[in-house]
Design a protein around this motif. Structure first.
Motif, PDB file in Angstrom:
ATOM      1  N   ALA A 204     -11.493  -1.370 -10.622  1.00 42.45           N
ATOM      2  CA  ALA A 204     -11.668  -2.497  -9.365  1.00 42.45           C
ATOM      3  C   ALA A 204     -13.023  -1.908  -9.644  1.00 42.45           C
ATOM      4  O   ALA A 204     -13.402  -2.968 -10.772  1.00 42.45           O
ATOM      5  CB  ALA A 204     -12.205  -0.432  -8.601  1.00 42.45           C
ATOM      6  N   CYS A 205     -13.843  -2.833  -8.656  1.00 45.00           N
ATOM      7  CA  CYS A 205     -15.676  -3.687  -9.206  1.00 45.00           C
ATOM      8  C   CYS A 205     -15.931  -1.933  -9.008  1.00 45.00           C
ATOM      9  O   CYS A 205     -15.596  -0.935  -9.227  1.00 45.00           O
ATOM     10  CB  CYS A 205     -15.616  -3.491  -7.743  1.00 45.00           C
ATOM     11  SG  CYS A 205     -15.828  -2.808  -5.741  1.00 45.00           S
ATOM     12  N   TYR A 206     -17.145  -2.340 -10.149  1.00 45.72           N
ATOM     13  CA  TYR A 206     -17.980  -1.305 -10.173  1.00 45.72           C
ATOM     14  C   TYR A 206     -18.824  -0.232  -8.753  1.00 45.72           C
ATOM     15  O   TYR A 206     -18.202   1.130  -9.414  1.00 45.72           O
ATOM     16  CB  TYR A 206     -19.697  -1.998 -10.792  1.00 45.72           C
ATOM     17  CG  TYR A 206     -20.737  -2.637  -9.652  1.00 45.72           C
ATOM     18  CD1 TYR A 206     -21.335  -1.471  -9.379  1.00 45.72           C
ATOM     19  CD2 TYR A 206     -20.846  -3.783  -9.735  1.00 45.72           C
ATOM     20  CE1 TYR A 206     -22.459  -2.018  -7.857  1.00 45.72           C
ATOM     21  CE2 TYR A 206     -21.308  -4.484  -8.495  1.00 45.72           C
ATOM     22  CZ  TYR A 206     -22.096  -3.437  -8.034  1.00 45.72           C
ATOM     23  OH  TYR A 206     -22.623  -3.674  -6.952  1.00 45.72           O
ATOM     24  N   ARG A 207     -19.033  -0.570  -7.945  1.00 46.56           N
ATOM     25  CA  ARG A 207     -18.778   0.519  -6.297  1.00 46.56           C
ATOM     26  C   ARG A 207     -17.786   1.188  -6.495  1.00 46.56           C
ATOM     27  O   ARG A 207     -17.991   2.331  -6.451  1.00 46.56           O
ATOM     28  CB  ARG A 207     -19.277  -0.305  -5.422  1.00 46.56           C
ATOM     29  CG  ARG A 207     -20.536  -1.324  -5.435  1.00 46.56           C
ATOM     30  CD  ARG A 207     -20.913  -2.044  -4.261  1.00 46.56           C
ATOM     31  NE  ARG A 207     -21.935  -2.548  -3.975  1.00 46.56           N
ATOM     32  CZ  ARG A 207     -22.298  -4.056  -3.834  1.00 46.56           C
ATOM     33  NH1 ARG A 207     -20.509  -4.338  -4.462  1.00 46.56           N
ATOM     34  NH2 ARG A 207     -23.104  -4.807  -4.040  1.00 46.56           N
TER      35      ARG A 207
ATOM     36  N   ALA B 180      -4.085   1.062  -3.248  1.00 49.27           N
ATOM     37  CA  ALA B 180      -5.401   1.365  -2.390  1.00 49.27           C
ATOM     38  C   ALA B 180      -6.210   0.803  -1.925  1.00 49.27           C
ATOM     39  O   ALA B 180      -6.458  -0.455  -2.696  1.00 49.27           O
ATOM     40  CB  ALA B 180      -5.586   2.566  -2.819  1.00 49.27           C
ATOM     41  N   THR B 181      -5.896   0.625  -0.933  1.00 50.16           N
ATOM     42  CA  THR B 181      -7.015  -0.422   0.351  1.00 50.16           C
ATOM     43  C   THR B 181      -8.195  -0.034   0.576  1.00 50.16           C
ATOM     44  O   THR B 181      -8.936  -0.785   1.205  1.00 50.16           O
ATOM     45  CB  THR B 181      -6.752  -0.135   1.645  1.00 50.16           C
ATOM     46  OG1 THR B 181      -5.749   0.513   2.360  1.00 50.16           O
ATOM     47  CG2 THR B 181      -4.544  -1.773   1.705  1.00 50.16           C
ATOM     48  N   GLY B 182      -8.519   1.277  -0.066  1.00 53.65           N
ATOM     49  CA  GLY B 182     -10.063   1.893   0.033  1.00 53.65           C
ATOM     50  C   GLY B 182     -10.049   2.969  -0.455  1.00 53.65           C
ATOM     51  O   GLY B 182      -9.123   3.739  -0.840  1.00 53.65           O
ATOM     52  N   GLY B 183     -11.462   3.887  -0.025  1.00 53.40           N
ATOM     53  CA  GLY B 183     -11.387   4.676  -0.107  1.00 53.40           C
ATOM     54  C   GLY B 183     -10.766   6.178   0.144  1.00 53.40           C
ATOM     55  O   GLY B 183      -9.920   7.077  -0.537  1.00 53.40           O
ATOM     56  N   THR B 184     -10.557   6.046   1.261  1.00 55.69           N
ATOM     57  CA  THR B 184      -9.822   6.910   1.911  1.00 55.69           C
ATOM     58  C   THR B 184      -8.354   7.360   1.698  1.00 55.69           C
ATOM     59  O   THR B 184      -8.149   8.173   1.420  1.00 55.69           O
ATOM     60  CB  THR B 184      -9.676   6.402   3.642  1.00 55.69           C
ATOM     61  OG1 THR B 184     -11.176   6.985   3.750  1.00 55.69           O
ATOM     62  CG2 THR B 184      -9.017   7.696   4.079  1.00 55.69           C
ATOM     63  N   VAL B 185      -7.706   5.995   1.639  1.00 53.32           N
ATOM     64  CA  VAL B 185      -6.532   5.221   1.008  1.00 53.32           C
ATOM     65  C   VAL B 185      -6.380   6.328  -0.184  1.00 53.32           C
ATOM     66  O   VAL B 185      -5.191   6.939  -1.289  1.00 53.32           O
ATOM     67  CB  VAL B 185      -6.187   4.112   1.209  1.00 53.32           C
ATOM     68  CG1 VAL B 185      -4.232   4.521   0.745  1.00 53.32           C
ATOM     69  CG2 VAL B 185      -5.699   4.127   2.749  1.00 53.32           C
ATOM     70  N   ALA B 186      -7.444   5.945  -1.078  1.00 52.87           N
ATOM     71  CA  ALA B 186      -6.845   5.964  -2.787  1.00 52.87           C
ATOM     72  C   ALA B 186      -6.448   7.472  -3.039  1.00 52.87           C
ATOM     73  O   ALA B 186      -6.281   8.032  -3.365  1.00 52.87           O
ATOM     74  CB  ALA B 186      -8.233   5.390  -3.299  1.00 52.87           C
TER      75      ALA B 186
ATOM     76  N   THR C  57       0.990  -1.416   0.191  1.00 53.96           N
ATOM     77  CA  THR C  57      -0.047  -0.009  -0.246  1.00 53.96           C
ATOM     78  C   THR C  57       0.829   1.297  -0.351  1.00 53.96           C
ATOM     79  O   THR C  57       0.625   2.476  -0.610  1.00 53.96           O
ATOM     80  CB  THR C  57      -1.083  -0.062   1.569  1.00 53.96           C
ATOM     81  OG1 THR C  57      -1.432  -1.442   1.045  1.00 53.96           O
ATOM     82  CG2 THR C  57      -1.234   0.707   1.246  1.00 53.96           C
ATOM     83  N   TYR C  58       2.254   1.190   0.565  1.00 52.62           N
ATOM     84  CA  TYR C  58       2.681   2.317   0.963  1.00 52.62           C
ATOM     85  C   TYR C  58       4.058   2.512   0.013  1.00 52.62           C
ATOM     86  O   TYR C  58       4.540   3.250  -0.299  1.00 52.62           O
ATOM     87  CB  TYR C  58       3.331   3.084   2.360  1.00 52.62           C
ATOM     88  CG  TYR C  58       1.844   3.178   3.073  1.00 52.62           C
ATOM     89  CD1 TYR C  58       1.284   4.227   3.579  1.00 52.62           C
ATOM     90  CD2 TYR C  58       0.857   1.722   3.811  1.00 52.62           C
ATOM     91  CE1 TYR C  58       0.782   4.181   3.690  1.00 52.62           C
ATOM     92  CE2 TYR C  58       0.543   2.587   4.733  1.00 52.62           C
ATOM     93  CZ  TYR C  58       0.101   2.907   4.537  1.00 52.62           C
ATOM     94  OH  TYR C  58      -1.231   3.626   5.901  1.00 52.62           O
ATOM     95  N   ASP C  59       3.986   1.437  -0.428  1.00 52.04           N
ATOM     96  CA  ASP C  59       5.650   1.314  -1.435  1.00 52.04           C
ATOM     97  C   ASP C  59       5.052  -0.086  -1.917  1.00 52.04           C
ATOM     98  O   ASP C  59       5.387  -1.228  -1.442  1.00 52.04           O
ATOM     99  CB  ASP C  59       6.434   0.818  -0.609  1.00 52.04           C
ATOM    100  CG  ASP C  59       8.352   1.402  -1.282  1.00 52.04           C
ATOM    101  OD1 ASP C  59       7.653   1.182  -2.873  1.00 52.04           O
ATOM    102  OD2 ASP C  59       9.254   0.681  -1.170  1.00 52.04           O
ATOM    103  N   ILE C  60       4.677   0.190  -3.620  1.00 52.31           N
ATOM    104  CA  ILE C  60       4.919  -0.754  -4.369  1.00 52.31           C
ATOM    105  C   ILE C  60       6.100  -1.474  -4.770  1.00 52.31           C
ATOM    106  O   ILE C  60       5.221  -2.774  -5.706  1.00 52.31           O
ATOM    107  CB  ILE C  60       4.299  -0.132  -5.467  1.00 52.31           C
ATOM    108  CG1 ILE C  60       3.708  -1.040  -6.319  1.00 52.31           C
ATOM    109  CG2 ILE C  60       5.082   0.287  -6.699  1.00 52.31           C
ATOM    110  CD1 ILE C  60       2.120  -2.112  -6.304  1.00 52.31           C
ATOM    111  N   ASN C  61       6.936  -0.901  -4.643  1.00 51.10           N
ATOM    112  CA  ASN C  61       8.065  -1.498  -4.838  1.00 51.10           C
ATOM    113  C   ASN C  61       8.634  -2.910  -3.861  1.00 51.10           C
ATOM    114  O   ASN C  61       9.289  -4.055  -4.241  1.00 51.10           O
ATOM    115  CB  ASN C  61       9.059  -0.932  -5.065  1.00 51.10           C
ATOM    116  CG  ASN C  61       9.194   0.589  -5.921  1.00 51.10           C
ATOM    117  OD1 ASN C  61       9.105  -0.251  -7.036  1.00 51.10           O
ATOM    118  ND2 ASN C  61       8.984   1.387  -6.021  1.00 51.10           N
TER     119      ASN C  61
END
Length: 278
Positions: free
Chosen positions: A207-210, A185-191, A154-158
């Motif tokens: 993502a999924c449709y929602r 991202a783990t959710g809307g807030t992180v995104a 989440t914080y470092d894709i590497n």
């Protein structure tokens, strides 16, 4: 024969039907604001009813112009004057009413959201320009990561070791190949925090449709091109995404000078998916 064009046309028809009904409802509501209190307004001032009527006519014309602009933008699939405003009206004004209207008509929310995502993508394709790699963000959901993996991405894709057990390795290949930003991202807030920190000019989101529908609403006026993920194991667990859809999107939104010598489809294929084709 591929079913994707049929799916897109069906979603577009549903969206146009709902947006037409929504516009009609708005016009009725605005007209009612004039008709219902008409008698009582005379006691305030002889001209009060006509002033209110002029305002109602103005707003009816505004909604109608917005509707026809959006309608023509969808049908013609090319930018029109004010196309960004039409997308904004769809995101902020029409969509919530469309959901309520669709539910009243017995249409499930998933179909409405899928139609919204499909039309949003076409509007983005029509209005968006081309960008430098550092201005583009590939925003991925955490559920693409293998559920048995203990790496924190989440914080470092590497932190990914590219073992190939999930789609993240292929996404890193795209990141390396084109030089675009990549985040999980783990959710809307992180995104939302990622978007604020990276400040992209263009987002290609999976993502999924929602989550896609809510993300498009949250990040407006930033253009967001959405690609649906596949959920072979159910929601939020070991999902996949079509690598070729993301690469085609990059070829549409990146400036030509950054695409020299890079051909679509030369990277690792993650999976096939019923996403939105360009």
């Amino acid at each position: 024969m591929s079913q994707e064009p049929l799916i897109r046309r069906s979603r577009k028809r549903l969206f146009i039907g709902l947006i037409s009904g929504t516009c009609f409802v708005f016009c009725l509501m605005l007209a009612a604001l004039w008709i219902v209190p008409y008698v009582g307004l005379k006691s305030i001032h002889p001209a009060a009813a006509w002033v209110l009527g002029a305002l109602v006519v103005f707003f009816i014309c505004f909604v109608s112009v917005a509707y026809w602009g959006l309608f023509l933008n969808i049908i013609l699939r090319r930018p029109l004057p004010g196309s960004r405003r039409y997308r904004g009206l769809t995101v902020k004004l029409f969509l919530p009413v469309m959901v309520l209207l669709g539910r009243a008509m017995g249409i499930d929310k998933e179909s409405i959201m899928l139609s919204f995502i499909s039309v949003n993508n076409e509007l983005v394709l029509a209005e968006a320009g081309r960008y430098k790699p550092e201005e583009v963000l590939l925003l991925m959901p955490h559920c693409l990561q293998n559920s048995k993996c203990d790496r924190r991405l989440t914080y470092d894709i590497n932190n990914c070791v590219r073992c190939g057990k999930c789609p993240i390795a292929g996404l890193l290949d795209l990141h390396d190949k084109y030089g675009v930003n990549l985040a999980v991202a783990t959710g809307g807030t992180v995104a939302r925090r990622i978007v604020v920190q990276m400040r992209p000019r263009m987002i290609i989101a999976v993502a999924c449709y929602r989550d896609l529908a809510s993300g498009i609403q949250d990040t407006y006026p930033l253009p967001v091109f959405g690609v649906l993920n596949e959920r072979p194991h159910g929601p939020c667990l070991d999902t996949t995404v079509a690598h070729y859809l993301l690469e085609e999107a990059l070829h549409r939104f990146l400036k030509p000078e950054y695409l020299e010598g890079k051909t679509p489809g030369s990277g690792r294929i993650i999976s096939t998916a019923q996403g939105t084709r360009l």
